[in-house]
Motif scaffolding. Structure first.
Motif, PDB file in Angstrom:
ATOM      1  N   ALA A 159     -57.776 -34.490  60.996  1.00  0.00           N
ATOM      2  CA  ALA A 159     -58.914 -35.254  60.490  1.00  0.00           C
ATOM      3  C   ALA A 159     -60.163 -35.150  61.352  1.00  0.00           C
ATOM      4  O   ALA A 159     -61.287 -35.186  60.840  1.00  0.00           O
ATOM      5  N   LEU A 160     -59.981 -35.022  62.677  1.00  0.00           N
ATOM      6  CA  LEU A 160     -61.124 -35.045  63.590  1.00  0.00           C
ATOM      7  C   LEU A 160     -61.861 -33.707  63.607  1.00  0.00           C
ATOM      8  O   LEU A 160     -61.250 -32.652  63.415  1.00  0.00           O
ATOM      9  N   PRO A 161     -63.179 -33.720  63.851  1.00  0.00           N
ATOM     10  CA  PRO A 161     -63.948 -32.468  63.934  1.00  0.00           C
ATOM     11  C   PRO A 161     -63.459 -31.578  65.083  1.00  0.00           C
ATOM     12  O   PRO A 161     -62.966 -32.080  66.098  1.00  0.00           O
ATOM     13  N   ASP A 162     -63.627 -30.268  64.918  1.00  0.00           N
ATOM     14  CA  ASP A 162     -63.182 -29.316  65.943  1.00  0.00           C
ATOM     15  C   ASP A 162     -63.814 -29.611  67.297  1.00  0.00           C
ATOM     16  O   ASP A 162     -63.141 -29.518  68.335  1.00  0.00           O
ATOM     17  N   LYS A 163     -65.094 -29.948  67.314  1.00  0.00           N
ATOM     18  CA  LYS A 163     -65.799 -30.192  68.578  1.00  0.00           C
ATOM     19  C   LYS A 163     -65.161 -31.352  69.338  1.00  0.00           C
ATOM     20  O   LYS A 163     -64.990 -31.289  70.564  1.00  0.00           O
ATOM     21  N   VAL A 164     -64.796 -32.402  68.616  1.00  0.00           N
ATOM     22  CA  VAL A 164     -64.152 -33.561  69.252  1.00  0.00           C
ATOM     23  C   VAL A 164     -62.814 -33.172  69.847  1.00  0.00           C
ATOM     24  O   VAL A 164     -62.479 -33.549  70.976  1.00  0.00           O
ATOM     25  N   MET A 165     -62.056 -32.355  69.115  1.00  0.00           N
ATOM     26  CA  MET A 165     -60.740 -31.937  69.597  1.00  0.00           C
ATOM     27  C   MET A 165     -60.863 -31.022  70.805  1.00  0.00           C
ATOM     28  O   MET A 165     -60.062 -31.113  71.750  1.00  0.00           O
ATOM     29  N   ILE A 166     -61.856 -30.146  70.815  1.00  0.00           N
ATOM     30  CA  ILE A 166     -62.046 -29.248  71.960  1.00  0.00           C
ATOM     31  C   ILE A 166     -62.409 -30.055  73.205  1.00  0.00           C
ATOM     32  O   ILE A 166     -61.876 -29.809  74.294  1.00  0.00           O
ATOM     33  N   ILE A 167     -63.295 -31.032  73.044  1.00  0.00           N
ATOM     34  CA  ILE A 167     -63.656 -31.901  74.173  1.00  0.00           C
ATOM     35  C   ILE A 167     -62.429 -32.657  74.666  1.00  0.00           C
ATOM     36  O   ILE A 167     -62.203 -32.795  75.883  1.00  0.00           O
ATOM     37  N   PHE A 168     -61.601 -33.136  73.739  1.00  0.00           N
ATOM     38  CA  PHE A 168     -60.373 -33.865  74.095  1.00  0.00           C
ATOM     39  C   PHE A 168     -59.454 -32.979  74.924  1.00  0.00           C
ATOM     40  O   PHE A 168     -58.916 -33.409  75.958  1.00  0.00           O
ATOM     41  N   VAL A 169     -59.264 -31.742  74.490  1.00  0.00           N
ATOM     42  CA  VAL A 169     -58.372 -30.814  75.202  1.00  0.00           C
ATOM     43  C   VAL A 169     -58.880 -30.566  76.620  1.00  0.00           C
ATOM     44  O   VAL A 169     -58.112 -30.628  77.589  1.00  0.00           O
ATOM     45  N   TYR A 170     -60.169 -30.299  76.756  1.00  0.00           N
ATOM     46  CA  TYR A 170     -60.713 -30.032  78.088  1.00  0.00           C
ATOM     47  C   TYR A 170     -60.649 -31.265  78.985  1.00  0.00           C
ATOM     48  O   TYR A 170     -60.367 -31.146  80.186  1.00  0.00           O
ATOM     49  N   CYS A 171     -60.890 -32.434  78.428  1.00  0.00           N
ATOM     50  CA  CYS A 171     -60.858 -33.662  79.240  1.00  0.00           C
ATOM     51  C   CYS A 171     -59.443 -33.969  79.735  1.00  0.00           C
ATOM     52  O   CYS A 171     -59.257 -34.311  80.914  1.00  0.00           O
ATOM     53  N   ILE A 172     -58.456 -33.836  78.871  1.00  0.00           N
ATOM     54  CA  ILE A 172     -57.077 -34.118  79.293  1.00  0.00           C
ATOM     55  C   ILE A 172     -56.622 -33.065  80.302  1.00  0.00           C
ATOM     56  O   ILE A 172     -55.894 -33.369  81.253  1.00  0.00           O
ATOM     57  N   THR A 173     -57.100 -31.829  80.140  1.00  0.00           N
ATOM     58  CA  THR A 173     -56.755 -30.768  81.095  1.00  0.00           C
ATOM     59  C   THR A 173     -57.380 -31.038  82.454  1.00  0.00           C
ATOM     60  O   THR A 173     -56.739 -30.825  83.496  1.00  0.00           O
ATOM     61  N   ILE A 174     -58.635 -31.491  82.476  1.00  0.00           N
ATOM     62  CA  ILE A 174     -59.295 -31.837  83.741  1.00  0.00           C
ATOM     63  C   ILE A 174     -58.550 -32.968  84.439  1.00  0.00           C
ATOM     64  O   ILE A 174     -58.389 -32.955  85.667  1.00  0.00           O
ATOM     65  N   PHE A 175     -58.071 -33.933  83.663  1.00  0.00           N
ATOM     66  CA  PHE A 175     -57.290 -35.033  84.244  1.00  0.00           C
ATOM     67  C   PHE A 175     -56.034 -34.497  84.926  1.00  0.00           C
ATOM     68  O   PHE A 175     -55.729 -34.845  86.074  1.00  0.00           O
ATOM     69  N   TYR A 176     -55.299 -33.622  84.233  1.00  0.00           N
ATOM     70  CA  TYR A 176     -54.104 -33.019  84.826  1.00  0.00           C
ATOM     71  C   TYR A 176     -54.464 -32.223  86.074  1.00  0.00           C
ATOM     72  O   TYR A 176     -53.772 -32.275  87.095  1.00  0.00           O
ATOM     73  N   ALA A 177     -55.549 -31.448  85.986  1.00  0.00           N
ATOM     74  CA  ALA A 177     -55.956 -30.583  87.106  1.00  0.00           C
ATOM     75  C   ALA A 177     -56.243 -31.409  88.351  1.00  0.00           C
ATOM     76  O   ALA A 177     -55.815 -31.047  89.457  1.00  0.00           O
ATOM     77  N   ILE A 178     -56.938 -32.518  88.195  1.00  0.00           N
ATOM     78  CA  ILE A 178     -57.281 -33.359  89.348  1.00  0.00           C
ATOM     79  C   ILE A 178     -56.023 -33.951  89.980  1.00  0.00           C
ATOM     80  O   ILE A 178     -55.886 -33.992  91.214  1.00  0.00           O
ATOM     81  N   THR A 179     -55.076 -34.397  89.153  1.00  0.00           N
ATOM     82  CA  THR A 179     -53.833 -34.957  89.712  1.00  0.00           C
ATOM     83  C   THR A 179     -53.057 -33.893  90.468  1.00  0.00           C
ATOM     84  O   THR A 179     -52.448 -34.180  91.505  1.00  0.00           O
ATOM     85  N   TRP A 180     -53.081 -32.646  89.996  1.00  0.00           N
ATOM     86  CA  TRP A 180     -52.357 -31.570  90.666  1.00  0.00           C
ATOM     87  C   TRP A 180     -53.053 -31.134  91.952  1.00  0.00           C
ATOM     88  O   TRP A 180     -52.400 -30.860  92.949  1.00  0.00           O
ATOM     89  N   ILE A 181     -54.376 -31.076  91.925  1.00  0.00           N
ATOM     90  CA  ILE A 181     -55.121 -30.657  93.117  1.00  0.00           C
ATOM     91  C   ILE A 181     -54.852 -31.616  94.280  1.00  0.00           C
ATOM     92  O   ILE A 181     -54.654 -31.193  95.424  1.00  0.00           O
ATOM     93  N   PHE A 182     -54.841 -32.894  93.985  1.00  0.00           N
ATOM     94  CA  PHE A 182     -54.659 -33.906  95.036  1.00  0.00           C
ATOM     95  C   PHE A 182     -53.204 -34.373  95.158  1.00  0.00           C
ATOM     96  O   PHE A 182     -52.922 -35.378  95.821  1.00  0.00           O
ATOM     97  N   ASN A 183     -52.313 -33.619  94.497  1.00  0.00           N
ATOM     98  CA  ASN A 183     -50.875 -33.899  94.589  1.00  0.00           C
ATOM     99  C   ASN A 183     -50.565 -35.356  94.238  1.00  0.00           C
ATOM    100  O   ASN A 183     -49.744 -36.022  94.893  1.00  0.00           O
ATOM    101  N   GLN A 184     -51.217 -35.843  93.201  1.00  0.00           N
ATOM    102  CA  GLN A 184     -50.976 -37.191  92.712  1.00  0.00           C
ATOM    103  C   GLN A 184     -50.090 -37.114  91.475  1.00  0.00           C
ATOM    104  O   GLN A 184     -50.536 -36.670  90.423  1.00  0.00           O
ATOM    105  N   LYS A 185     -48.863 -37.505  91.600  1.00  0.00           N
ATOM    106  CA  LYS A 185     -47.934 -37.400  90.482  1.00  0.00           C
ATOM    107  C   LYS A 185     -48.103 -38.572  89.519  1.00  0.00           C
ATOM    108  O   LYS A 185     -48.333 -39.707  89.942  1.00  0.00           O
TER     109      LYS A 185
END
Length: 244
Positions: free
Chosen positions: A95-121
């Motif tokens: 249902a959601l526009p492609d642009k919204v979904m792409i932003i969602f994917v990148y934001c959740i990926t950045i969240f994961y990346a930050i937790t991994w960089i700082f070894n925060q499980k």
């Protein structure tokens, strides 16, 4: 989509990487591959069926000889909390526009990346927190197949290490089956030619991941730190590309 020869080569490398991560870690093939795919173009709704078909194929191969090494009891319990939000997430994706979904994917990926960089499980120590993570993981899995780290955080508490990867593969198989069935039911266009053509390429990464699984697990923090740095740069560039 129509790809140039250079783009096809890059697509092949990305799917080889996704196959490697999927078996090397036991999760994360979509989470670590989808941001790269989106940089080449297309929408999540184009790439997710391709990723889904690969996950069904390779998880079936892995599980064909390992079904006895699955924690069926906890898997059945967790499905009550994971499947409903997964369904909500799938219909959100449609249902959601492609642009919204792409932003969602990148934001959740950045969240994961930050937790991994700082070894925060991502962890939980209470039953209500477990349920919240399973619900959130199910929703994210439904929208973008990138909810694995949230769900894994809970599974690691309750599933023995020797059963963890195979139990997760069964879970992914169930969730992706639901997702793919929905895609077919609503008439989502699936690039079958690309999906099938990439299977031998992804198989190379799949085999390498199987062979290096133990070494990766033993060096989990270091592996995730370097991957996190790369994902942070890629996803930040992807977000910039969306807004500029």
């Amino acid at each position: 989509m129509i790809f140039s020869n250079t783009e096809l080569f890059l697509v092949a490398l990305i799917f080889m990487w996704a196959g490697f991560v999927r078996t090397g870690l036991g999760f994360g093939g979509a989470a670590l591959g989808l941001p790269l795919m989106l940089l080449l173009g297309g929408s999540p709704l184009y790439w997710l069926p391709v990723i889904g078909l690969h996950l069904l194929f390779f998880s079936s191969l892995t599980l064909s000889k390992s079904l006895k090494q699955v924690d069926w009891k906890y898997l059945k319990y967790s499905l009550w909390w994971v499947i409903p939000p997964t369904l909500v997430g799938v219909f959100g994706l449609l249902a959601l526009p492609d642009k919204v979904m792409i932003i969602f994917v990148y934001c959740i990926t950045i969240f994961y990346a930050i937790t991994w960089i700082f070894n925060q499980k991502i962890t939980s120590h209470r039953s209500w927190a477990d349920k919240v993570l399973l619900i959130l993981g199910g929703y994210v899995a439904g929208t973008s197949l990138t909810g694995a780290p949230l769900i894994v955080a809970v599974y690691m508490r309750y599933v023995a290490k020797q059963y963890l990867r195979n139990t997760l593969f069964v879970l992914w198989f169930i969730l992706v089956s639901i997702k793919m069935s929905t895609f077919v039911a609503v008439g989502v266009t699936i690039d079958w030619q690309l999906s099938l053509g990439l299977i031998p390429i992804a198989a190379i990464g799949h085999v390498i991941g199987l062979k290096l699984h133990e070494k990766i697990i033993q060096n989990d923090a270091l592996f995730k730190r370097w991957v996190g740095l790369a994902l942070l740069l890629i996803s930040s560039f992807g977000l910039l590309k969306v807004f500029v």
